[in-house]
Design a protein around this motif. Sequence first.
Motif, mmCIF file in Angstrom:
data_model
loop_
_atom_site.group_PDB
_atom_site.id
_atom_site.type_symbol
_atom_site.label_atom_id
_atom_site.label_comp_id
_atom_site.label_asym_id
_atom_site.label_seq_id
_atom_site.Cartn_x
_atom_site.Cartn_y
_atom_site.Cartn_z
ATOM 1 N N SER A 119 -10.748 6.858 -1.033
ATOM 2 C CA SER A 119 -10.305 5.748 -0.198
ATOM 3 C C SER A 119 -8.859 6.000 0.219
ATOM 4 C CB SER A 119 -10.444 4.416 -0.930
ATOM 5 O OG SER A 119 -9.722 4.438 -2.134
ATOM 6 N N VAL A 120 -8.499 5.466 1.367
ATOM 7 C CA VAL A 120 -7.148 5.686 1.871
ATOM 8 C C VAL A 120 -6.165 4.800 1.116
ATOM 9 C CG1 VAL A 120 -7.966 6.423 4.123
ATOM 10 C CG2 VAL A 120 -7.492 3.999 3.724
ATOM 11 N N ASP A 121 -4.914 5.202 1.132
ATOM 12 C CA ASP A 121 -3.900 4.523 0.324
ATOM 13 C C ASP A 121 -3.787 3.014 0.587
ATOM 14 O OD1 ASP A 121 -1.522 7.289 0.088
ATOM 15 O OD2 ASP A 121 -3.288 6.753 -1.096
ATOM 16 N N PRO A 122 -3.829 2.566 1.849
ATOM 17 C CA PRO A 122 -3.652 1.120 2.081
ATOM 18 C C PRO A 122 -4.715 0.237 1.427
ATOM 19 C CG PRO A 122 -3.316 2.338 4.110
ATOM 20 C CD PRO A 122 -3.871 3.309 3.115
ATOM 21 N N VAL A 123 -5.851 0.797 1.056
ATOM 22 C CA VAL A 123 -6.919 -0.020 0.491
ATOM 23 C C VAL A 123 -7.204 0.314 -0.964
ATOM 24 C CG1 VAL A 123 -7.939 -0.173 2.800
ATOM 25 C CG2 VAL A 123 -8.887 1.441 1.142
ATOM 26 N N LYS A 124 -6.531 1.310 -1.495
ATOM 27 C CA LYS A 124 -6.793 1.684 -2.891
ATOM 28 C C LYS A 124 -6.517 0.510 -3.814
ATOM 29 C CE LYS A 124 -6.513 6.649 -3.007
ATOM 30 N NZ LYS A 124 -5.668 7.785 -2.733
ATOM 31 N N GLY A 125 -7.430 0.334 -4.749
ATOM 32 C CA GLY A 125 -7.307 -0.769 -5.691
ATOM 33 C C GLY A 125 -7.879 -2.073 -5.176
#
Length: 124
Positions: free
Chosen positions: A60-66
Amino acid sequence: QVQLVESGGGLAQAGGSLRLSCAASGRTFSNYAMGWFRHAPGKQRDLVATISRSGASTYSVDPVKGRFTIARDNTKNTVYLQINSLRPEDTANYYCAATTAWGAPTSPRSYDTWGQGTQVTVSS
């Protein structure tokens, strides 16, 4: 060629959750790596997450991780995108896509088949 139909979008409040589904038909689903992309007005279509054919590998891309989780159920020919802690900037049309390319590529150009999209709108 596989056909894809997304569902699960809608209007949600910031901080809420949605689960998007993408149902596949027509070909052996497990032959395809899958991706979720989103397209907001005035922006390009961006990758959100990918998942390998078996589901063992995800990205997943960083802006949506977690906050976003991609998963698939090959027995149901469906890929999911669980979206938690929604933010207004998550507002977009969300598309699933399938590819026969090796691995689970991150470029939209690597994906052969696209669904029609499902709209997610997040209010603040």
